[in-house]
Design an enzyme around this catalytic site. Sequence first.
Site, PDB file in Angstrom:
ATOM      1  N   CYS A  18       0.675  -1.325  -0.022  1.00  0.00           N
ATOM      2  CA  CYS A  18       0.067  -0.043   0.133  1.00  0.00           C
ATOM      3  C   CYS A  18       0.615   1.241   0.044  1.00  0.00           C
ATOM      4  O   CYS A  18       1.674   1.484   0.661  1.00  0.00           O
ATOM      5  CB  CYS A  18      -0.826   0.104   1.301  1.00  0.00           C
ATOM      6  SG  CYS A  18      -1.994  -1.447   1.191  1.00  0.00           S
ATOM      7  N   SER A 327      15.206  -2.435  -8.802  1.00  0.00           N
ATOM      8  CA  SER A 327      15.584  -1.986  -7.353  1.00  0.00           C
ATOM      9  C   SER A 327      17.168  -2.683  -7.264  1.00  0.00           C
ATOM     10  O   SER A 327      17.622  -2.163  -6.092  1.00  0.00           O
ATOM     11  CB  SER A 327      14.497  -2.873  -6.352  1.00  0.00           C
ATOM     12  OG  SER A 327      14.106  -4.079  -6.598  1.00  0.00           O
ATOM     13  N   CYS A 426       7.504 -11.464   7.416  1.00  0.00           N
ATOM     14  CA  CYS A 426       7.076  -9.963   7.950  1.00  0.00           C
ATOM     15  C   CYS A 426       5.711 -10.126   8.613  1.00  0.00           C
ATOM     16  O   CYS A 426       4.984 -10.670   7.882  1.00  0.00           O
ATOM     17  CB  CYS A 426       7.279  -9.035   7.015  1.00  0.00           C
ATOM     18  SG  CYS A 426       6.878  -7.355   7.555  1.00  0.00           S
ATOM     19  N   CYS A 483      12.785  -9.184   9.287  1.00  0.00           N
ATOM     20  CA  CYS A 483      12.898 -10.316   8.170  1.00  0.00           C
ATOM     21  C   CYS A 483      14.203 -10.879   8.027  1.00  0.00           C
ATOM     22  O   CYS A 483      14.386 -11.989   7.612  1.00  0.00           O
ATOM     23  CB  CYS A 483      12.362  -9.770   6.818  1.00  0.00           C
ATOM     24  SG  CYS A 483      13.143  -8.214   6.195  1.00  0.00           S
TER      25      CYS A 483
HETATM   26  P1  AMP Z   1      12.615 -14.662  -4.969  1.00  0.00           P
HETATM   27  O1  AMP Z   1      12.548 -14.849  -6.584  1.00  0.00           O
HETATM   28  O2  AMP Z   1      11.435 -15.141  -4.173  1.00  0.00           O
HETATM   29  O3  AMP Z   1      13.832 -14.749  -4.438  1.00  0.00           O
HETATM   30  O4  AMP Z   1      12.489 -12.864  -4.939  1.00  0.00           O
HETATM   31  C1  AMP Z   1      13.460 -12.231  -4.951  1.00  0.00           C
HETATM   32  C2  AMP Z   1      13.146 -10.959  -5.959  1.00  0.00           C
HETATM   33  O5  AMP Z   1      12.112 -10.375  -5.672  1.00  0.00           O
HETATM   34  C3  AMP Z   1      14.171  -9.803  -6.050  1.00  0.00           C
HETATM   35  O6  AMP Z   1      14.487  -9.675  -7.193  1.00  0.00           O
HETATM   36  C4  AMP Z   1      13.528  -8.787  -5.311  1.00  0.00           C
HETATM   37  O7  AMP Z   1      13.872  -7.510  -6.077  1.00  0.00           O
HETATM   38  C5  AMP Z   1      11.830  -8.953  -5.164  1.00  0.00           C
HETATM   39  N1  AMP Z   1      11.270  -8.739  -4.198  1.00  0.00           N
HETATM   40  C6  AMP Z   1      11.706  -8.758  -2.825  1.00  0.00           C
HETATM   41  N2  AMP Z   1      10.769  -8.346  -1.837  1.00  0.00           N
HETATM   42  C7  AMP Z   1       9.630  -8.513  -2.827  1.00  0.00           C
HETATM   43  C8  AMP Z   1       8.249  -8.307  -2.505  1.00  0.00           C
HETATM   44  N3  AMP Z   1       7.972  -7.918  -1.144  1.00  0.00           N
HETATM   45  N4  AMP Z   1       7.301  -8.025  -3.392  1.00  0.00           N
HETATM   46  C9  AMP Z   1       7.898  -8.302  -4.754  1.00  0.00           C
HETATM   47  N5  AMP Z   1       9.022  -8.446  -4.941  1.00  0.00           N
HETATM   48  C10 AMP Z   1       9.769  -8.717  -4.127  1.00  0.00           C
END
Ligand code: AMP
Length: 501
Positions: A18, A327, A426, A483
């Site tokens: 949000c 990011s 979280c 986290c």
């Molecule tokens: P994963 O593939 O599950 O390891 O997710 C890691 C990726 O998700 C990284 O590229 C982060 O930029 C992105 N990420 C981290 N936190 C979030 C979130 N809360 N929502 C969406 N993307 C996320």
Amino acid sequence: MDTETILPAGADKLGEKCGIIGIYLNKVMENQKTDDATNSAMGTAPDGSAEEASYNAAKLAYYGMYALQHRGQESAGIACTNGTDIIQHKEMGLVADVFDGAKLDEMGGKIAIGHVLYTTSGQAHIENAQPFVNRFKLGGIAVAHNGQLVNYDQLKEFLEETGSTFTSQSDTEVIIKLIAKSYKKGLERALTDTIQMIKGSFALCVMTEKSLIGVRDPNGIRPLCLGKLENGWVLASESCALDAIGAELVRDIRPGEIVIINDDGVLSFEFGEHTAKRSCVFEYVYFARPDSIIDGIPVQEARLRMGAVLAEESGVKADVVIGVPDSGLGAAMGYAKASGIPYAMGIVKNKYIGRTFIAPTQTEREKLVFVKLNAMKSDLQGKRVVIIDDSIVRGTTCKRLITILRRAGAKEVHFRVSSPPVKYPCYFGVDTPSRSQLISSTHDVEEVRKEIGADSLAFISCEGMMRALEGLNPESFGYCKGCFTGEYPVSVPGELNGKQL
Ligand code: AMP
């Protein structure tokens, strides 16, 4: 990188919760129809139609929400008032799909609050879309909330026992019902009573027919800042929303502070006992836009410094540094500068992929990452590559990325992460999966490296991440790192929303 767009609707997904905005206008600007970019954004409807000189808080909220769209894409809503009644419009979808010029002109508004939703405690249904509006004999009230309450179940039970009924699964409905319960004592009293009962994270924009109110929880977990317009005031989750509507950043709302804005100006008071500031460090890692300034710290600067610390802590011989859009880019630039290894673009992200980009099967979803991201052979062929992302959560994104880089001819792939391993869920507004799905909770670094197929893998240390931030604004120091560490600023029940601790 943002992952939720490649998951199917309703899948167990990552999410952030949000963005909120509040606008209070104290006079109508007569000169809104100018060629100046900022003023034209304020004075001209999205369909380009000219506008009469009248209050347009809804339209300003709209542009601010546009700038906050990265914080939630499931629903968008605005409530506004011209002083007599509160009207609202909310629907599932992106800000630009939910509102058009005619709707915003019709809404007008001397005061408005707006919300973009990414669900955590509830689900993605229209009943959970915000703001929530309640009407009483004495007047109306609207609430937009960013955060998550940890005592939602107990409060809901208490309210149901005393006659309240609920139409959503949103914890924000609990907030508005609590305010409603003591509204006859007066708004200020109702607000302070409510705020003392709710526990967890909450940044709130509250609106009546006469005032706009901003609240930040006692630890300041979620961000909220105050901006000044030529003809009024703005509250917003991030300062990028102020920039979008030509407002000047005045300051952040302090943890445990309430501000009441009306024609007399901004009145501030504190509620409850003093607690330590514990703002969410993940805002700097991932959530916030790089052009925002949160609690006095420019987000991009924080990312650059995290990248530099990462280079100090886990340097490696390589030919090129690249970042995962969007990011991971700041940390990658910081890493490149500190290590002296040239920075390159390396990966291109398709800008036109949105929430509708969903696929029914896992195999299809895995393929979609190749549509979303592509590697640049010219940057990578035959090279030793350092790739930086802001976080590893489940480990699926980085695994696919490494495949993409190797296909593009990378000789070695060294994965570096500008946040520590995410090991714990979280409870304060980030929709992380349960522990069993967090790869770093079940695997050590070497096991993760093998699993994702990197030549080497390193995460920034928790101390290193703090060092990066401390140098920037020592006064606003104090973060929730739950986290990463499992230590939370507010005690949480052993099991919450199905997440196992
Ligand atoms: P994963 O593939 O599950 O390891 O997710 C890691 C990726 O998700 C990284 O590229 C982060 O930029 C992105 N990420 C981290 N936190 C979030 C979130 N809360 N929502 C969406 N993307 C996320």
